[in-house]
Design a protein around this motif. Structure first.
Motif, PDB file in Angstrom:
ATOM      1  N   ILE A 101       0.827  -1.205   0.000  1.00 34.19           N
ATOM      2  CA  ILE A 101       0.000   0.000   0.000  1.00 34.19           C
ATOM      3  C   ILE A 101       0.864   1.259   0.000  1.00 34.19           C
ATOM      4  N   ILE A 102       1.898   1.264   0.840  1.00 32.86           N
ATOM      5  CA  ILE A 102       2.810   2.406   0.922  1.00 32.86           C
ATOM      6  C   ILE A 102       4.236   1.890   0.822  1.00 32.86           C
ATOM      7  N   ASN A 103       5.039   2.515  -0.013  1.00 24.86           N
ATOM      8  CA  ASN A 103       6.440   2.131  -0.163  1.00 24.86           C
ATOM      9  C   ASN A 103       7.287   3.397  -0.225  1.00 24.86           C
ATOM     10  N   HIS A 104       8.309   3.465   0.630  1.00 29.39           N
ATOM     11  CA  HIS A 104       9.167   4.651   0.725  1.00 29.39           C
ATOM     12  C   HIS A 104       8.355   5.912   1.008  1.00 29.39           C
ATOM     13  N   GLY A 105       7.312   5.754   1.834  1.00 25.91           N
ATOM     14  CA  GLY A 105       6.516   6.900   2.251  1.00 25.91           C
ATOM     15  C   GLY A 105       5.490   7.374   1.250  1.00 25.91           C
ATOM     16  N   GLN A 106       5.342   6.661   0.118  1.00 28.88           N
ATOM     17  CA  GLN A 106       4.406   7.062  -0.926  1.00 28.88           C
ATOM     18  C   GLN A 106       3.392   5.946  -1.187  1.00 28.88           C
ATOM     19  N   PHE A 107       2.127   6.341  -1.436  1.00 24.16           N
ATOM     20  CA  PHE A 107       1.120   5.350  -1.802  1.00 24.16           C
ATOM     21  C   PHE A 107       1.489   4.713  -3.140  1.00 24.16           C
ATOM     22  N   VAL A 108       1.294   3.399  -3.228  1.00 23.93           N
ATOM     23  CA  VAL A 108       1.545   2.667  -4.473  1.00 23.93           C
ATOM     24  C   VAL A 108       0.254   2.692  -5.285  1.00 23.93           C
ATOM     25  N   ILE A 109       0.224   3.516  -6.313  1.00 19.20           N
ATOM     26  CA  ILE A 109      -1.000   3.748  -7.080  1.00 19.20           C
ATOM     27  C   ILE A 109      -1.529   2.469  -7.712  1.00 19.20           C
ATOM     28  N   ASP A 110      -0.627   1.617  -8.209  1.00 21.17           N
ATOM     29  CA  ASP A 110      -1.065   0.376  -8.859  1.00 21.17           C
ATOM     30  C   ASP A 110      -1.874  -0.489  -7.898  1.00 21.17           C
ATOM     31  N   SER A 111      -1.475  -0.522  -6.628  1.00 22.52           N
ATOM     32  CA  SER A 111      -2.192  -1.323  -5.635  1.00 22.52           C
ATOM     33  C   SER A 111      -3.563  -0.730  -5.339  1.00 22.52           C
ATOM     34  N   ALA A 142       3.921   0.002   4.178  1.00 20.02           N
ATOM     35  CA  ALA A 142       2.743  -0.735   4.648  1.00 20.02           C
ATOM     36  C   ALA A 142       2.357  -1.756   3.588  1.00 20.02           C
ATOM     37  N   GLN A 143       2.124  -2.979   4.036  1.00 18.03           N
ATOM     38  CA  GLN A 143       1.815  -4.052   3.084  1.00 18.03           C
ATOM     39  C   GLN A 143       0.870  -5.065   3.719  1.00 18.03           C
ATOM     40  N   TYR A 144      -0.155  -5.436   2.960  1.00 17.08           N
ATOM     41  CA  TYR A 144      -1.021  -6.537   3.367  1.00 17.08           C
ATOM     42  C   TYR A 144      -0.414  -7.837   2.848  1.00 17.08           C
ATOM     43  N   GLY A 145      -0.156  -8.778   3.766  1.00 18.95           N
ATOM     44  CA  GLY A 145       0.395 -10.062   3.368  1.00 18.95           C
ATOM     45  C   GLY A 145      -0.653 -10.930   2.709  1.00 18.95           C
ATOM     46  N   SER A 146      -0.217 -12.059   2.167  1.00 14.11           N
ATOM     47  CA  SER A 146      -1.144 -12.969   1.486  1.00 14.11           C
ATOM     48  C   SER A 146      -2.180 -13.548   2.441  1.00 14.11           C
ATOM     49  N   ASN A 147      -1.885 -13.528   3.760  1.00 11.35           N
ATOM     50  CA  ASN A 147      -2.851 -14.029   4.746  1.00 11.35           C
ATOM     51  C   ASN A 147      -3.730 -12.920   5.316  1.00 11.35           C
ATOM     52  N   GLY A 148      -3.591 -11.691   4.768  1.00  9.25           N
ATOM     53  CA  GLY A 148      -4.432 -10.583   5.205  1.00  9.25           C
ATOM     54  C   GLY A 148      -3.850  -9.745   6.327  1.00  9.25           C
ATOM     55  N   SER A 149      -2.710 -10.156   6.880  1.00 11.79           N
ATOM     56  CA  SER A 149      -2.101  -9.397   7.974  1.00 11.79           C
ATOM     57  C   SER A 149      -1.402  -8.153   7.426  1.00 11.79           C
ATOM     58  N   LEU A 150      -1.392  -7.099   8.227  1.00  9.66           N
ATOM     59  CA  LEU A 150      -0.800  -5.828   7.814  1.00  9.66           C
ATOM     60  C   LEU A 150       0.565  -5.647   8.460  1.00  9.66           C
ATOM     61  N   THR A 151       1.571  -5.384   7.633  1.00 13.82           N
ATOM     62  CA  THR A 151       2.917  -5.069   8.106  1.00 13.82           C
ATOM     63  C   THR A 151       3.159  -3.582   7.913  1.00 13.82           C
ATOM     64  N   VAL A 152       3.584  -2.913   8.981  1.00  7.37           N
ATOM     65  CA  VAL A 152       3.802  -1.471   8.923  1.00  7.37           C
ATOM     66  C   VAL A 152       5.183  -1.133   9.478  1.00  7.37           C
ATOM     67  N   VAL A 153       5.909  -0.295   8.758  1.00  4.34           N
ATOM     68  CA  VAL A 153       7.188   0.233   9.235  1.00  4.34           C
ATOM     69  C   VAL A 153       7.076   1.752   9.273  1.00  4.34           C
ATOM     70  N   LYS A 154       7.298   2.323  10.453  1.00  2.00           N
ATOM     71  CA  LYS A 154       7.241   3.776  10.587  1.00  2.00           C
ATOM     72  C   LYS A 154       8.547   4.399  10.103  1.00  2.00           C
ATOM     73  N   LYS A 155       8.458   5.642   9.699  1.00  2.00           N
ATOM     74  CA  LYS A 155       9.651   6.364   9.286  1.00  2.00           C
ATOM     75  C   LYS A 155      10.617   6.466  10.463  1.00  2.00           C
ATOM     76  N   GLY A 156      11.871   6.132  10.193  1.00  2.00           N
ATOM     77  CA  GLY A 156      12.879   6.175  11.235  1.00  2.00           C
ATOM     78  C   GLY A 156      13.035   4.887  12.012  1.00  2.00           C
ATOM     79  N   ASP A 157      12.194   3.875  11.707  1.00  2.00           N
ATOM     80  CA  ASP A 157      12.272   2.600  12.436  1.00  2.00           C
ATOM     81  C   ASP A 157      13.274   1.627  11.830  1.00  2.00           C
ATOM     82  N   GLY A 158      13.927   2.012  10.748  1.00  2.00           N
ATOM     83  CA  GLY A 158      14.866   1.103  10.105  1.00  2.00           C
ATOM     84  C   GLY A 158      14.307   0.555   8.811  1.00  2.00           C
ATOM     85  N   SER A 159      15.121  -0.224   8.129  1.00  2.00           N
ATOM     86  CA  SER A 159      14.748  -0.742   6.818  1.00  2.00           C
ATOM     87  C   SER A 159      13.995  -2.061   6.932  1.00  2.00           C
TER      88      SER A 159
END
Length: 234
Positions: A101-111, A142-159
């Motif tokens: 959904i979000i990559n490098h702080g930007q919404f992924v339009i294709d998704s 931010a990414q929804y996994g194949s099982n529906g779970s949401l993974t979120v990384v905040k800015k400054g939390d690391g790669s």
């Protein structure tokens, strides 16, 4: 009366057989929670339930035929799941694919435009708030996994790390989420003298390092030029 008791005992016996087979199947496959189930597992369990419910009182079907049908169904479920675990195209059909959904702080339009993702911005915001994130601006990834779970990384939390290869197969959705291409990955592996089919697991750590576990369980870690990777991902 005795005839009815015998029939009831026979039905209970068949029910017991069904429960034992399903329990053994879940134990052997180590699937103890719903989050581990694939679409094949859900469909298979509905079928198994239908077989058990439809036959335990149908005494015209022999117990042997009932047992064979249960085992055949369990066998097909295991076979389809095995195929899905070995071949990535089949895996994406069976388990679905991750949606970034979000990559490098930007919404992924294709998704967001992909109708198959069924993305709901309101539900997304509510999930962020439940994690203590009250502004989308604070989200790096931010990414929804194949099982529906949401993974979120905040800015400054690391790669974030990305699984690039699993059991010799390229994990295409993870590769795309990392901003790289299959051509880039093939080039990097070739430079290291590593064959794709010999890899058990490969992970992109951050933006400049790849960690690899081979089929013989030896490991390799190497870095690459960020500039070259960006050229390869174009």
């Amino acid at each position: 009366m005795w005839h009815e008791l015998i029939l009831d005992a026979h039905s209970i016996y068949r029910l017991f057989i069904g429960i034992v087979i399903i329990s053994a199947h879940l134990t052997l496959t180590k699937k103890q929670s719903l989050t581990q189930f694939t679409s094949i597992d859900f469909i298979g369990n509905f079928i198994l339930g239908g077989i058990i419910g439809g036959i335990i009182y149908n005494h015209s079907v022999s117990t042997f035929s009932y047992l064979v049908l249960l085992l055949a169904t369990v066998g097909m479920i295991s076979l389809f799941n095995f195929i899905a675990s070995r071949f990535m195209p089949a895996r994406q059909i069976v388990k679905g694919k991750a949606v970034t959904i979000i990559n490098h702080g930007q919404f992924v339009i294709d998704s967001l435009d992909d109708a198959s993702s069924n993305f709901d911005i309101i539900n997304f915001i509510e999930e962020l708030r439940s994690r203590g994130i009250f502004s989308v601006e604070d989200v790096e990834f931010a990414q929804y996994g194949s099982n529906g779970s949401l993974t979120v990384v905040k800015k400054g939390d690391g790669s974030l790390s990305y699984v690039l290869v699993s059991k010799g197969q390229v994990v295409q959705d993870q590769l795309e989420a990392s901003g790289q291409s299959k051509e880039w990955l093939t080039k990097e592996l070739k430079q290291q003298g590593i064959k794709l089919e010999d890899i058990f697991f490969a992970e992109l750590e951050g933006r400049e390092k790849i960690y690899i576990v081979m089929n013989d369980l030896t490991t390799h870690t190497f870095t690459f030029s960020l500039e070259n990777s960006e050229e390869g991902g174009e």
